[in-house]
Design a protein around this motif. Structure first.
Motif, short mmCIF file in Angstrom:
data_model
loop_
_atom_site.label_atom_id
_atom_site.label_comp_id
_atom_site.label_asym_id
_atom_site.label_seq_id
_atom_site.Cartn_x
_atom_site.Cartn_y
_atom_site.Cartn_z
N UNK A 129 0.85 -1.18 0.00
CA UNK A 129 0.00 0.00 0.00
C UNK A 129 0.90 1.24 0.00
N UNK A 130 0.65 2.12 -0.97
CA UNK A 130 1.47 3.32 -1.00
C UNK A 130 0.96 4.34 0.01
N UNK A 131 1.70 5.42 0.13
CA UNK A 131 1.39 6.42 1.17
C UNK A 131 -0.01 7.01 1.02
N UNK A 132 -0.40 7.35 -0.22
CA UNK A 132 -1.72 7.93 -0.45
C UNK A 132 -2.82 6.94 -0.07
N UNK A 133 -2.66 5.70 -0.44
CA UNK A 133 -3.65 4.69 -0.08
C UNK A 133 -3.75 4.53 1.43
N UNK A 134 -2.62 4.58 2.10
CA UNK A 134 -2.61 4.48 3.56
C UNK A 134 -3.32 5.66 4.21
N UNK A 135 -3.04 6.85 3.72
CA UNK A 135 -3.71 8.03 4.25
C UNK A 135 -5.21 7.97 4.02
N UNK A 136 -5.62 7.50 2.84
CA UNK A 136 -7.05 7.37 2.54
C UNK A 136 -7.69 6.31 3.43
N UNK A 137 -6.97 5.25 3.71
CA UNK A 137 -7.48 4.22 4.60
C UNK A 137 -7.69 4.79 6.01
N UNK A 138 -6.79 5.64 6.44
CA UNK A 138 -6.94 6.29 7.75
C UNK A 138 -8.16 7.20 7.76
N UNK A 139 -8.36 7.95 6.68
CA UNK A 139 -9.55 8.81 6.57
C UNK A 139 -10.80 7.95 6.57
N UNK A 140 -10.78 6.84 5.85
CA UNK A 140 -11.95 5.95 5.81
C UNK A 140 -12.30 5.45 7.21
N UNK A 141 -11.32 5.12 8.01
CA UNK A 141 -11.57 4.65 9.37
C UNK A 141 -12.14 5.76 10.24
N UNK A 142 -11.62 6.95 10.10
CA UNK A 142 -12.16 8.10 10.84
C UNK A 142 -13.60 8.36 10.40
N UNK A 143 -13.86 8.30 9.10
CA UNK A 143 -15.21 8.50 8.59
C UNK A 143 -16.18 7.46 9.15
N UNK A 144 -15.72 6.21 9.27
CA UNK A 144 -16.55 5.15 9.84
C UNK A 144 -16.93 5.50 11.28
N UNK A 145 -15.95 5.92 12.05
CA UNK A 145 -16.20 6.28 13.45
C UNK A 145 -17.12 7.50 13.54
N UNK A 146 -16.92 8.47 12.67
CA UNK A 146 -17.76 9.67 12.67
C UNK A 146 -19.21 9.32 12.32
N UNK A 147 -19.38 8.37 11.42
CA UNK A 147 -20.72 7.95 11.03
C UNK A 147 -21.45 7.31 12.20
N UNK A 148 -20.74 6.47 12.94
CA UNK A 148 -21.32 5.84 14.13
C UNK A 148 -21.70 6.90 15.15
N UNK A 149 -20.82 7.86 15.38
CA UNK A 149 -21.10 8.94 16.34
C UNK A 149 -22.24 9.84 15.85
N UNK A 150 -22.29 10.08 14.56
CA UNK A 150 -23.38 10.88 13.98
C UNK A 150 -24.72 10.21 14.25
N UNK A 151 -24.77 8.91 14.01
CA UNK A 151 -26.01 8.18 14.23
C UNK A 151 -26.41 8.23 15.71
N UNK A 152 -25.46 8.06 16.60
CA UNK A 152 -25.74 8.16 18.04
C UNK A 152 -26.28 9.55 18.38
N UNK A 153 -25.64 10.57 17.82
CA UNK A 153 -26.07 11.95 18.10
C UNK A 153 -27.50 12.18 17.61
N UNK A 154 -27.83 11.66 16.43
CA UNK A 154 -29.17 11.87 15.88
C UNK A 154 -30.23 11.16 16.71
#
Length: 87
Positions: A1-26
């Protein structure tokens, strides 16, 4: 996995967590809306919104992100108010 793919994977994981928190907040937003409706309270509480913005800005380590964070929470609170109107 190159650096850009790794960074995008990190963003994807943060987005997953944010989605869970968003649903809880709603879910809580629904309860707040129901409470306000039962108690004849207005959806808009400007003082509370100002407190949310001020409080959350104190959690920032990188203070250069204050304005983007403010925009984020303003958008989030707009969604919350819209949701309360339809509860």
């Amino acid at each position: 996995m190159d650096e850009l793919e790794q960074l995008r994977a990190e963003i994807d994981e943060i987005d997953r967590k944010m989605t869970i928190l968003f649903e809880e907040r709603m879910k809580i937003v629904d309860k707040v809306g129901q409470y306000k409706q039962k108690n004849n309270l207005p959806i808009l509480n400007t003082h509370r919104e100002e407190m949310v913005l001020a409080k959350n800005s104190t959690y920032l380590q990188d203070k250069s992100l204050q304005e983007p964070l403010k925009k984020f929470f303003i958008s989030l609170m707009k969604i919350s108010k819209e949701k309360q109107n339809f509860s």
